[in-house]
Scaffold this active site. Structure first.
Site, PDB file in Angstrom:
ATOM      1  N   LYS A  73       4.900  -6.967   0.296  1.00  8.73           N
ATOM      2  CA  LYS A  73       4.658  -7.429  -0.723  1.00  8.73           C
ATOM      3  C   LYS A  73       5.842  -7.093  -1.790  1.00  8.73           C
ATOM      4  O   LYS A  73       5.833  -8.476  -2.727  1.00  8.73           O
ATOM      5  CB  LYS A  73       3.169  -6.093  -1.463  1.00  8.73           C
ATOM      6  CG  LYS A  73       3.010  -6.575  -3.006  1.00  8.73           C
ATOM      7  CD  LYS A  73       1.901  -5.641  -3.246  1.00  8.73           C
ATOM      8  CE  LYS A  73       1.888  -4.257  -3.055  1.00  8.73           C
ATOM      9  NZ  LYS A  73       2.921  -3.849  -4.126  1.00  8.73           N
ATOM     10  N   ARG A  89      -5.689  -0.350  -9.713  1.00 15.05           N
ATOM     11  CA  ARG A  89      -6.032   0.417  -8.257  1.00 15.05           C
ATOM     12  C   ARG A  89      -7.154   1.118  -8.507  1.00 15.05           C
ATOM     13  O   ARG A  89      -7.541   1.667  -7.472  1.00 15.05           O
ATOM     14  CB  ARG A  89      -4.771   1.231  -8.208  1.00 15.05           C
ATOM     15  CG  ARG A  89      -3.561   0.896  -7.948  1.00 15.05           C
ATOM     16  CD  ARG A  89      -2.318   1.820  -7.617  1.00 15.05           C
ATOM     17  NE  ARG A  89      -1.167   1.270  -7.395  1.00 15.05           N
ATOM     18  CZ  ARG A  89      -0.003   1.975  -7.331  1.00 15.05           C
ATOM     19  NH1 ARG A  89       0.006   3.247  -6.982  1.00 15.05           N
ATOM     20  NH2 ARG A  89       1.386   1.373  -7.176  1.00 15.05           N
ATOM     21  N   ARG A 149      11.111   2.425  10.246  1.00 19.08           N
ATOM     22  CA  ARG A 149      12.142   2.325   9.321  1.00 19.08           C
ATOM     23  C   ARG A 149      13.185   3.432   9.125  1.00 19.08           C
ATOM     24  O   ARG A 149      12.657   4.368   9.345  1.00 19.08           O
ATOM     25  CB  ARG A 149      11.556   2.100   7.884  1.00 19.08           C
ATOM     26  CG  ARG A 149      10.874   0.757   7.439  1.00 19.08           C
ATOM     27  CD  ARG A 149      10.548   0.637   6.153  1.00 19.08           C
ATOM     28  NE  ARG A 149       9.610   1.690   5.639  1.00 19.08           N
ATOM     29  CZ  ARG A 149       8.678   1.421   4.472  1.00 19.08           C
ATOM     30  NH1 ARG A 149       8.618   0.231   3.812  1.00 19.08           N
ATOM     31  NH2 ARG A 149       7.810   2.363   3.991  1.00 19.08           N
ATOM     32  N   ARG A 180      12.816   8.276   6.188  1.00 21.00           N
ATOM     33  CA  ARG A 180      12.466   8.809   4.951  1.00 21.00           C
ATOM     34  C   ARG A 180      11.053   9.769   5.050  1.00 21.00           C
ATOM     35  O   ARG A 180      10.297   9.456   5.788  1.00 21.00           O
ATOM     36  CB  ARG A 180      12.088   7.609   4.096  1.00 21.00           C
ATOM     37  CG  ARG A 180      13.095   6.714   3.857  1.00 21.00           C
ATOM     38  CD  ARG A 180      12.851   5.556   2.666  1.00 21.00           C
ATOM     39  NE  ARG A 180      11.587   4.842   2.777  1.00 21.00           N
ATOM     40  CZ  ARG A 180      11.207   3.970   2.100  1.00 21.00           C
ATOM     41  NH1 ARG A 180      11.968   3.845   1.133  1.00 21.00           N
ATOM     42  NH2 ARG A 180       9.956   3.332   2.279  1.00 21.00           N
ATOM     43  N   ARG A 185      -1.747   7.187   3.547  1.00 18.31           N
ATOM     44  CA  ARG A 185      -1.481   6.021   2.475  1.00 18.31           C
ATOM     45  C   ARG A 185      -2.294   4.882   2.732  1.00 18.31           C
ATOM     46  O   ARG A 185      -2.633   4.267   1.903  1.00 18.31           O
ATOM     47  CB  ARG A 185       0.324   5.544   2.339  1.00 18.31           C
ATOM     48  CG  ARG A 185       0.975   6.543   1.897  1.00 18.31           C
ATOM     49  CD  ARG A 185       2.529   6.643   2.065  1.00 18.31           C
ATOM     50  NE  ARG A 185       3.182   5.463   1.697  1.00 18.31           N
ATOM     51  CZ  ARG A 185       4.267   5.028   2.442  1.00 18.31           C
ATOM     52  NH1 ARG A 185       4.894   5.553   3.292  1.00 18.31           N
ATOM     53  NH2 ARG A 185       4.668   3.782   1.861  1.00 18.31           N
TER      54      ARG A 185
END
Length: 569
Positions: A63, A139, A174, A203, A214
């Site tokens: 996104k 949201r 990642r 991270r 999430r």
């Protein structure tokens, strides 16, 4: 509740103001009609409205990349709540001060504060001139409805769809170079050399557990928001090359630009529909989910009724109604059926409570306590264990429980000055006791604050001697009848049987009572057909007459067939 994300991809909060003429010329070269101009190329007084886009996508759906590309080509103002929160707090605005108070106390920023912030940003000159790209907002259902109430709607709602396993792989794989800030992926975009590889770190929010959490949060948010924008929805396969995904988005946006004076682009899963004002169409919408005799009910059926009840209750409270009751009698909420599920009732109460808590309201959820003494002590059977269930239920990850949502019994002593509203779960009389007296004391203490009864059963019960309590009976029943029904739903059956379903009676404030007939389809499906409407709750005779065949149809016997409504209301 709006939550300030722990890690947000960096976008400048305000786009730099570029030379208008250069941008107009650039858009013209792209073959687009300029929606951001102030009259260039169009007749005076006929300026086209700027482009308005909402985009949604799960973590790692791409996104952020698509937002940057859209902004680069169309010159829209990119708006994300994370950037806005930081900017408002930094600038020390009134909204920023409110948000900072919540964040400093470790609390979530309420939906209304975030919405005020977004609306304020949308009203600024650069946005009204250039158009906007709302990134990941709204949201929640409450946020979406706040925008709807102010007539703030996009031209298009874009959702990037990527399979869960791909999203998890993108996140978990990642790696961050702490020296340069560059992001790599161990498979898709590996580092240039061993030296860079050696210093890469993962991270904190890219672990498998946090990514799964999430993802679940995103899905819950989407499930609540997307129905509001179903007529503008365009779902795009995000599991392709970045350029291919953008080409599809670009094609949709160009259609809007080229037909700016026409109706908004309206799609639901690629199928054109008539675009309507959502707030109005929700009030006028009619329909009943099918397969209500399938037990347990599907998640979609339960969600339909939760949303239906919530919307009607909201409308009533917005109209300053303070004494309300909800009567919903689907099989899982009918205590007279062996498929009754207390968990469904608890889910309904949770949806109501969390939605109002999202608006910053402090909600007291009340279950009547034990009544009577000695052998007659106890609470109605269907409420047994309810308080304990409330305590152990999942009330989300945002700390709503014990802050915006608290639990209590029914009575004046349970009314605290910080409570904004009260939800009473299935209040009812028990043998030898009358809950109505406690309810009246509670509503007197609540004053003008809303009190909502969910599935009340407030008929007089016999005392221990088997005799009805006469003292004050008329006054108690008159008080019980003073609560205004804001939502009512019950299925209609043959007399003496719970199946087959003949039809349904539905009322959702501020609409009328609606009578539906259930019709079997040749393909094994079914549907509900609206037969009649009534301003007041129809009597059994009025309901029966609605099902009668018209005069030009074949006469049918009165016995058995038309007696199915006897005794159900």
């Amino acid at each position: 509740m709006a939550l300030l994300p722990p890690s947000i991809s960096v976008h400048p909060p305000w786009l730099p103001i570029v030379d208008r003429a250069l941008r107009v010329a650039s858009l013209m070269r792209l073959g687009l009609r300029c929606r951001a101009s102030e009259g260039e190329g169009t007749a005076a007084g006929q300026r086209e409205a700027p482009l308005k886009v909402m985009i949604s996508g799960a973590p790692a759906s791409g996104k952020g990349t698509q937002c940057r590309t859209i902004v680069e080509k169309y010159g829209l103002v990119h708006i994300s709540t994370g950037d806005l929160l930081r900017a408002e707090v930094s600038a020390g605005t009134e909204i920023g001060k409110k948000a900072k108070e919540y964040m400093d106390n470790g609390m979530l920023v309420p939906d209304q504060v975030v919405t005020d912030m977004v609306v304020s940003r949308l009203a600024q000159p650069d946005v009204t001139q250039k158009g906007w790209l709302l990134d990941g907002y709204p949201r929640s259902y409450a946020q979406a409805q706040s925008l709807e109430s102010m007539k703030i709607r996009p031209d298009i709602f874009i959702v990037l769809e990527v399979p869960d396993d791909i999203l998890i792989d993108r996140c978990v794989g990642r790696r961050l170079d702490p020296e340069t800030g560059k992001i790599y992926h161990i498979k898709n975009f590996p580092p240039e050399n061993d030296e860079v590889s050696a210093r890469l770190v993962t991270r904190s929010d890219d672990t498998f557990e946090k990514v799964k959490s999430r993802l679940e949060t995103y899905k819950q948010n989407s499930e609540a928001v997307l129905p509001t924008y179903s007529d503008l929805l365009n779902q795009i396969d995000g599991n392709r090359q970045v350029e291919i995904v953008f080409n599809e988005i670009d094609s949709l946006l160009q259609k809007i630009c080229e037909n700016a004076s026409a109706n908004k682009l309206a799609k639901t899963n690629g199928k054109p529909q008539d675009s309507k004002d959502t707030a109005a169409s929700k009030i006028e919408w009619r329909g009943i989910p099918t397969r209500l005799n399938n037990i347990p009910h599907s998640r979609e059926i339960r969600r339909y009724f939760y949303n239906d009840v919530l919307e009607a209750t909201r409308h009533a409270i917005e109209d300053k109604k303070t004494r309300l009751q909800v009567d919903i009698n689907i099989p899982e909420l009918n205590p007279e059926m062996d498929v009754y599920r207390i968990g469904t009732l608890m889910e309904l109460v949770r949806e109501l409570s969390l939605s109002f808590a999202d608006d910053g309201k402090r909600v007291k959820v009340c279950v009547q306590g034990s009544m009577g003494q000695g052998a007659f002590s106890g609470i109605p059977l269907q409420l047994a264990g309810t308080r304990k269930i409330l305590e152990i239920m999942d009330w989300g990850d945002y700390g709503a429980k014990d802050t915006f949502i608290n639990f209590g019994a029914v009575g004046a002593s349970e009314v605290d000055k910080e409570d904004d509203m009260f939800i009473l779960i299935a209040p009812q009389n028990a043998v030898g006791n009358c809950i109505i007296d406690d309810m009246k004391a509670m509503t007197d203490a609540a004053g003008e604050r809303p009190v909502i009864l969910v599935n009340p059963r407030l008929k007089d019960m016999p005392g221990s001697s088997g005799v009805m309590q006469a003292m004050g009976r008329d006054m108690r029943l008159k008080y019980a009848a003073s609560f205004e029904t804001c939502y009512s739903f019950r299925l209609l059956y043959y007399a003496g049987s719970f199946y087959p379903i003949m039809g349904a009676l539905r009322m959702a404030y501020p609409n009328k009572y609606e009578i539906y007939r259930r019709v079997d389809e040749p393909n094994g499906q079914e549907r509900y057909v609206l037969l009649a409407e009534f301003v007041e709750k129809p009597t059994p005779d009025e309901i029966t007459n609605a099902f009668r065949p018209r005069k030009n149809e074949k006469e049918k016997s009165e016995s058995g067939f038309w007696g199915f409504l006897s005794g159900i209301l």
